[in-house]
Design an enzyme around this catalytic site. Structure first.
Site, PDB file in Angstrom:
ATOM      1  N   TYR A  55      23.475 -17.109 -22.639  1.00 17.25           N
ATOM      2  CA  TYR A  55      23.721 -15.748 -23.109  1.00 17.25           C
ATOM      3  C   TYR A  55      22.525 -14.842 -22.786  1.00 17.25           C
ATOM      4  O   TYR A  55      21.379 -15.238 -22.929  1.00 17.25           O
ATOM      5  CB  TYR A  55      23.983 -15.722 -24.623  1.00 17.25           C
ATOM      6  CG  TYR A  55      24.193 -14.293 -25.120  1.00 17.25           C
ATOM      7  CD1 TYR A  55      25.441 -13.697 -25.027  1.00 17.25           C
ATOM      8  CD2 TYR A  55      23.126 -13.537 -25.610  1.00 17.25           C
ATOM      9  CE1 TYR A  55      25.627 -12.373 -25.426  1.00 17.25           C
ATOM     10  CE2 TYR A  55      23.309 -12.220 -26.013  1.00 17.25           C
ATOM     11  CZ  TYR A  55      24.568 -11.641 -25.913  1.00 17.25           C
ATOM     12  OH  TYR A  55      24.747 -10.338 -26.290  1.00 17.25           O
ATOM     13  N   LYS A  68      31.802  -4.762 -22.551  1.00 16.54           N
ATOM     14  CA  LYS A  68      32.900  -4.258 -23.382  1.00 16.54           C
ATOM     15  C   LYS A  68      33.422  -2.892 -22.968  1.00 16.54           C
ATOM     16  O   LYS A  68      34.635  -2.689 -22.846  1.00 16.54           O
ATOM     17  CB  LYS A  68      32.457  -4.218 -24.850  1.00 16.54           C
ATOM     18  CG  LYS A  68      32.302  -5.610 -25.411  1.00 16.54           C
ATOM     19  CD  LYS A  68      31.655  -5.630 -26.755  1.00 16.54           C
ATOM     20  CE  LYS A  68      31.082  -6.996 -27.017  1.00 16.54           C
ATOM     21  NZ  LYS A  68      30.007  -7.380 -26.055  1.00 16.54           N
ATOM     22  N   GLU A 118      48.857  13.270  -9.984  1.00 17.88           N
ATOM     23  CA  GLU A 118      47.490  13.291  -9.449  1.00 17.88           C
ATOM     24  C   GLU A 118      46.579  12.375 -10.263  1.00 17.88           C
ATOM     25  O   GLU A 118      45.690  11.716  -9.719  1.00 17.88           O
ATOM     26  CB  GLU A 118      46.937  14.717  -9.466  1.00 17.88           C
ATOM     27  CG  GLU A 118      47.619  15.635  -8.475  1.00 17.88           C
ATOM     28  CD  GLU A 118      47.234  17.092  -8.723  1.00 17.88           C
ATOM     29  OE1 GLU A 118      46.159  17.495  -8.251  1.00 17.88           O
ATOM     30  OE2 GLU A 118      47.987  17.802  -9.401  1.00 17.88           O
ATOM     31  N   ASN A 139      52.012  22.399 -11.056  1.00 18.24           N
ATOM     32  CA  ASN A 139      51.194  21.352 -10.424  1.00 18.24           C
ATOM     33  C   ASN A 139      51.546  19.965 -10.934  1.00 18.24           C
ATOM     34  O   ASN A 139      51.789  19.789 -12.132  1.00 18.24           O
ATOM     35  CB  ASN A 139      49.716  21.629 -10.687  1.00 18.24           C
ATOM     36  CG  ASN A 139      49.252  22.920 -10.027  1.00 18.24           C
ATOM     37  OD1 ASN A 139      49.740  23.281  -8.960  1.00 18.24           O
ATOM     38  ND2 ASN A 139      48.343  23.623 -10.675  1.00 18.24           N
ATOM     39  N   SER A 149      49.080  27.005 -13.337  1.00 16.71           N
ATOM     40  CA  SER A 149      47.757  27.472 -12.951  1.00 16.71           C
ATOM     41  C   SER A 149      47.394  28.647 -13.835  1.00 16.71           C
ATOM     42  O   SER A 149      48.243  29.475 -14.167  1.00 16.71           O
ATOM     43  CB  SER A 149      47.783  27.904 -11.484  1.00 16.71           C
ATOM     44  OG  SER A 149      46.722  28.810 -11.241  1.00 16.71           O
ATOM     45  N   THR A 207      55.792   6.016   8.570  1.00 15.54           N
ATOM     46  CA  THR A 207      54.602   5.236   8.921  1.00 15.54           C
ATOM     47  C   THR A 207      53.635   6.268   9.487  1.00 15.54           C
ATOM     48  O   THR A 207      54.066   7.244  10.125  1.00 15.54           O
ATOM     49  CB  THR A 207      54.897   4.147   9.969  1.00 15.54           C
ATOM     50  OG1 THR A 207      55.346   4.781  11.165  1.00 15.54           O
ATOM     51  CG2 THR A 207      55.953   3.160   9.484  1.00 15.54           C
ATOM     52  N   HIS A 208      52.351   6.086   9.215  1.00 19.95           N
ATOM     53  CA  HIS A 208      51.318   7.070   9.619  1.00 19.95           C
ATOM     54  C   HIS A 208      51.638   8.459   9.063  1.00 19.95           C
ATOM     55  O   HIS A 208      51.217   9.458   9.633  1.00 19.95           O
ATOM     56  CB  HIS A 208      51.180   7.149  11.144  1.00 19.95           C
ATOM     57  CG  HIS A 208      51.095   5.817  11.815  1.00 19.95           C
ATOM     58  ND1 HIS A 208      49.891   5.196  12.072  1.00 19.95           N
ATOM     59  CD2 HIS A 208      52.057   4.972  12.254  1.00 19.95           C
ATOM     60  CE1 HIS A 208      50.120   4.020  12.665  1.00 19.95           C
ATOM     61  NE2 HIS A 208      51.433   3.859  12.772  1.00 19.95           N
ATOM     62  N   LYS A 210      52.701  28.674  -9.811  1.00 20.29           N
ATOM     63  CA  LYS A 210      52.430  27.263  -9.562  1.00 20.29           C
ATOM     64  C   LYS A 210      52.938  26.325 -10.644  1.00 20.29           C
ATOM     65  O   LYS A 210      52.923  26.640 -11.821  1.00 20.29           O
ATOM     66  CB  LYS A 210      50.918  27.040  -9.394  1.00 20.29           C
ATOM     67  CG  LYS A 210      50.374  27.789  -8.211  1.00 20.29           C
ATOM     68  CD  LYS A 210      49.706  27.008  -7.126  1.00 20.29           C
ATOM     69  CE  LYS A 210      49.174  25.690  -7.425  1.00 20.29           C
ATOM     70  NZ  LYS A 210      48.215  25.215  -6.486  1.00 20.29           N
ATOM     71  N   SER A 270      25.597  -1.756 -30.730  1.00 20.67           N
ATOM     72  CA  SER A 270      26.890  -1.754 -30.039  1.00 20.67           C
ATOM     73  C   SER A 270      28.052  -1.413 -30.956  1.00 20.67           C
ATOM     74  O   SER A 270      29.195  -1.335 -30.504  1.00 20.67           O
ATOM     75  CB  SER A 270      27.125  -3.118 -29.366  1.00 20.67           C
ATOM     76  OG  SER A 270      26.993  -4.163 -30.307  1.00 20.67           O
ATOM     77  N   GLN A 326      26.415  -7.634 -23.318  1.00 21.88           N
ATOM     78  CA  GLN A 326      26.963  -6.608 -24.202  1.00 21.88           C
ATOM     79  C   GLN A 326      27.605  -5.476 -23.386  1.00 21.88           C
ATOM     80  O   GLN A 326      28.449  -4.735 -23.890  1.00 21.88           O
ATOM     81  CB  GLN A 326      25.843  -6.072 -25.097  1.00 21.88           C
ATOM     82  CG  GLN A 326      26.277  -5.043 -26.101  1.00 21.88           C
ATOM     83  CD  GLN A 326      25.209  -4.828 -27.156  1.00 21.88           C
ATOM     84  OE1 GLN A 326      25.015  -5.658 -28.030  1.00 21.88           O
ATOM     85  NE2 GLN A 326      24.486  -3.718 -27.076  1.00 21.88           N
ATOM     86  N   ASN A 378      26.718 -15.541 -30.248  1.00 16.99           N
ATOM     87  CA  ASN A 378      27.054 -15.766 -28.837  1.00 16.99           C
ATOM     88  C   ASN A 378      28.443 -16.378 -28.661  1.00 16.99           C
ATOM     89  O   ASN A 378      29.227 -15.916 -27.834  1.00 16.99           O
ATOM     90  CB  ASN A 378      25.993 -16.658 -28.173  1.00 16.99           C
ATOM     91  CG  ASN A 378      24.611 -16.013 -28.217  1.00 16.99           C
ATOM     92  OD1 ASN A 378      24.489 -14.848 -28.585  1.00 16.99           O
ATOM     93  ND2 ASN A 378      23.592 -16.769 -27.849  1.00 16.99           N
TER      94      ASN A 378
HETATM   95  N1  ARG Z   1      26.589  -7.279 -29.562  1.00 15.25           N
HETATM   96  C1  ARG Z   1      26.357  -8.495 -28.858  1.00 15.25           C
HETATM   97  C2  ARG Z   1      27.220  -8.555 -27.580  1.00 15.25           C
HETATM   98  O1  ARG Z   1      28.100  -7.773 -27.478  1.00 15.25           O
HETATM   99  C3  ARG Z   1      26.723  -9.653 -29.724  1.00 15.25           C
HETATM  100  C4  ARG Z   1      26.031 -10.913 -29.384  1.00 15.25           C
HETATM  101  C5  ARG Z   1      24.586 -10.808 -29.689  1.00 15.25           C
HETATM  102  N2  ARG Z   1      23.935 -12.060 -29.505  1.00 15.25           N
HETATM  103  C6  ARG Z   1      22.628 -12.142 -29.498  1.00 15.25           C
HETATM  104  N3  ARG Z   1      22.133 -13.329 -29.331  1.00 15.25           N
HETATM  105  N4  ARG Z   1      21.865 -11.113 -29.646  1.00 15.25           N
HETATM  106  O2  ARG Z   1      27.010  -9.321 -26.687  1.00 15.25           O
END
Ligand code: ARG
Length: 464
Positions: free
Chosen positions: A320, A328, A293, A288, A280, A158-159, A286, A22, A325, A113
């Site tokens: 956990y 994020k 948007e 835009n 464009s 409205t509408h 144009k 990660s 993970q 954790n």
């Molecule tokens: N990269 C993990 C996460 O984002 C960190 C926690 C990992 N914990 C574990 N017991 N493997 O959740």
């Protein structure tokens, strides 16, 4: 560096590493991971795990590292010649590099954790504060725009059919009201984010004498979390934050749509700065409204982030699980997109040019004073239902004559609405329609002036 070498004989499959790593996205938690580690080092010292000298050594190494990642947030992505699964192992490896064996003591009684839950809360809290500041700027830009258009008239719809005229300021204040609720929702989410999981250990609570309340205060949290099982697996704070961002994005998408419409050749009420428009590649004429948007379009992915995390969390057993993970990237992306959209909205409004004459012509057309005719008839004692019917027939006659209501001869008006007199014409003017809407929350000029003052006061009282 693997964090769990002892029990394993063989190394991981490279494909597993790709799936599992990660660091490529959680490097964004570097600052929070180090801040959490600094507070945890102090807490373990108070618990008698680290001597004063050891604490000092760890603190100076961590503070050096903190300064380095603040100066270069992408530092954790630079090659080190080692493999790091996530930001926690990267920080620990840097620490061991600096202080040797002592670096290995910091993790005493801590688990990734409770560590990652703490990092993410610190990150979310900071990101919410940044969005709140941006929201305040965007709302101020809307108020400035409203202030400049307290007598400019716009057709209200409205509408998507012309309904009754409103002031441009009233229209802008409607969006400011939405964004003020978004600020309040983010503040609510912040309050439940601001709780410290550290000291929960892997799931059952740390086995060391950590003063969890002192640790929480040290990190600026309001308090320590209540239940260790819940604390390591709770991501409600991310859900609430994403829900608040989704609502915000939905509001900006509605604003974007109004801007797209009002900027089109058919409406031509507003014109936007070239700096927020594009041309464009094929059609030279144009211009835009791409920025508007995208305000409309970004809501899709922000709502997607909320749905993605809700789906991940659904049915997860305590406590956990590695699924967590996946919390994020949706959060990071939604925060980034919300940041861009808020900043763009403030900038777009600074450059909106309003064609007041065209707006007013459009507001006068479309028989949007038909309600005023009905109200006039009511003032002459006609019951509202009958007044509505008579006004409707008058509109039909006006359409047939190809004229606005207030240009019909009195004799013709009387054929459909017999109670009409010469004083009907001033009653059908735009000014009369506005003067009758001086109710709090209405579009009468005095009411709008009061609403503008109230919105300014509310924004100032929030203090961001
Ligand atoms: N990269 C993990 C996460 O984002 C960190 C926690 C990992 N914990 C574990 N017991 N493997 O959740």
């Amino acid at each position: 560096m693997a964090l769990w070498g002892g029990r394993f004989s063989g190394g991981p499959d490279p494909l597993f590493t790709q799936l599992n790593d990660s660091l490529g996205f959680d490097y964004r938690l570097a600052r929070e991971d180090i801040e959490g580690s600094i507070a945890y080092a102090r807490a373990t010292h108070r618990a008698g795990v680290l001597s004063a000298a050891e604490l000092q050594q760890l603190l100076s190494a961590l503070e050096g590292l903190l300064a380095a990642v603040i100066a270069d947030p992408r530092l954790p992505l630079a090659p080190t010649g080692q493999h790091h699964e996530d930001i926690h192992s990267w920080v620990e490896a840097r620490l061991i590099e600096k202080v040797g064996q002592l670096g290995k003591k910091l993790h005493t009684g801590r688990s990734r954790n409770d560590q990652v839950a703490t990092d993410l809360r610190l990150w979310t809290r900071r990101a919410i504060d940044e969005r709140l500041t941006q929201l305040a700027h965007t709302r101020a830009a809307l108020l400035t725009f409203a202030q400049a258009h307290t007598s400019t008239i716009l057709p209200g719809y409205t509408h998507l059919q012309r309904a009754q005229p409103v002031l441009v300021a009233h229209w802008a204040l409607a969006y400011e009201a939405m964004l003020s609720r978004d600020s309040a929702r983010l503040r609510d989410a912040r309050a439940r984010t601001n709780v410290c999981p550290l000291g929960s250990g892997a799931l059952a609570g740390t086995a060391y004498a950590i003063d969890r309340e002192a640790l929480a205060k040290d990190l600026g949290f309001a308090r320590a979390s209540e239940n260790s099982l819940d604390a390591v697996s709770d991501r409600d704070f991310v859900i609430e934050t994403l829900a608040a961002l989704s609502t915000l994005a939905m509001h900006l998408s509605r604003l974007g749509e109004d801007l797209v419409l009002y900027g089109s050749g058919e409406f031509a009420f507003f014109e936007y700065d070239d700096a927020f428009s594009s041309g464009s590649s094929l059609m030279p004429q144009k211009k835009n409204p791409d920025a508007a948007e995208l305000l409309r379009g970004k809501s899709g992915r922000i709502v997607g982030s909320l749905v993605s995390l809700l789906t991940t969390l659904k049915g997860l057993p305590l406590a956990y699980n590695k699924d967590l993970q996946e919390d994020k990237e949706p959060l990071f992306d939604a925060m980034h997109q919300a940041s861009l959209c808020l900043q763009a909205t403030a900038r777009i409004f600074a450059g909106v040019r309003v064609d007041a004459a065209r707006c007013e012509r459009a507001a006068k057309g479309g028989y949007s004073n038909a309600t005023d005719l009905a109200d006039y008839l009511v003032s002459k004692g006609v019951p509202f239902r009958d007044a509505h019917e008579q006004a409707g027939r008058s509109v039909r006659a006006a359409i047939e004559a190809g004229k606005p209501l207030d240009e019909l001869p009195l004799a013709l008006l009387r054929e459909h609405a017999p109670t009409c007199d010469n004083d009907v014409f001033p009653a059908l003017s735009l000014a009369a329609g506005f003067a009758r809407r001086e109710v709090p929350g209405g579009t009468g000029p005095k009411a709008v002036h009061a609403a503008l003052q109230a919105a300014h006061a509310r924004l100032n009282a929030e203090g961001t």
